[in-house]
Design a protein around this motif. Structure first.
Motif, mmCIF file in Angstrom:
data_model
loop_
_atom_site.group_PDB
_atom_site.id
_atom_site.type_symbol
_atom_site.label_atom_id
_atom_site.label_comp_id
_atom_site.label_asym_id
_atom_site.label_seq_id
_atom_site.Cartn_x
_atom_site.Cartn_y
_atom_site.Cartn_z
ATOM 1 N N ALA A 42 4.837 11.519 -11.319
ATOM 2 C CA ALA A 42 3.507 12.092 -11.080
ATOM 3 C C ALA A 42 3.262 13.273 -12.009
ATOM 4 O O ALA A 42 2.156 13.435 -12.548
ATOM 5 C CB ALA A 42 3.383 12.525 -9.619
ATOM 6 N N ARG A 46 0.243 13.407 -14.720
ATOM 7 C CA ARG A 46 -0.783 14.465 -14.692
ATOM 8 C C ARG A 46 -0.836 15.225 -16.009
ATOM 9 O O ARG A 46 -1.913 15.584 -16.495
ATOM 10 C CB ARG A 46 -0.527 15.417 -13.523
ATOM 11 N N GLU A 64 -5.021 8.636 -7.133
ATOM 12 C CA GLU A 64 -3.855 8.234 -6.351
ATOM 13 C C GLU A 64 -4.123 6.800 -5.925
ATOM 14 O O GLU A 64 -5.192 6.494 -5.391
ATOM 15 C CB GLU A 64 -3.688 9.124 -5.120
ATOM 16 N N THR A 69 0.548 8.503 -8.341
ATOM 17 C CA THR A 69 -0.381 9.184 -9.235
ATOM 18 C C THR A 69 -0.586 8.303 -10.457
ATOM 19 O O THR A 69 0.370 7.769 -11.010
ATOM 20 C CB THR A 69 0.191 10.543 -9.668
#
Length: 101
Positions: A42, A46, A64, A69
């Motif tokens: 994740a 990101r 999500e 993610t």
């Protein structure tokens, strides 16, 4: 209208194929104009999204999906060309590679 829908769906599949070939995980079945991709953890996903947004070649957001993610690619503009997809793919692969290093 049919040509627009067919073109954006084909471009989404082009994104998915290019990202999969580069070793990234496509999380969804690409049947319309949406692609969900994970670049690993994740945190890495990101960071890739942040850097892509900062880069400015294209814009993709975070989401999500099924507890994961992901970066969401939505091909929706009638002005998007194959060259735009290729340029965006190159930026995504480059940036994701930098984040994995």
């Amino acid at each position: 209208m049919c040509a627009l829908i067919e073109r954006t769906c084909a471009q989404a599949k082009r994104f998915a194929s290019g990202l999969r070939a580069a070793g990234f995980e496509i999380l969804n079945d690409v049947v319309i104009n949406q692609v969900l991709v994970s670049f690993g953890s994740a945190e890495i996903t990101r960071e890739v999204i942040r850097r892509i947004q900062d880069d400015g070649t294209c814009w993709c957001g975070a989401t999500e999906w099924r507890g994961r993610t992901a970066m969401r690619i939505s091909v929706s503009s009638w002005t998007t060309t194959e060259a735009d997809v290729d340029r965006s793919l190159a930026a995504m692969v480059r940036i994701a590679g930098e984040c994995r290093a």
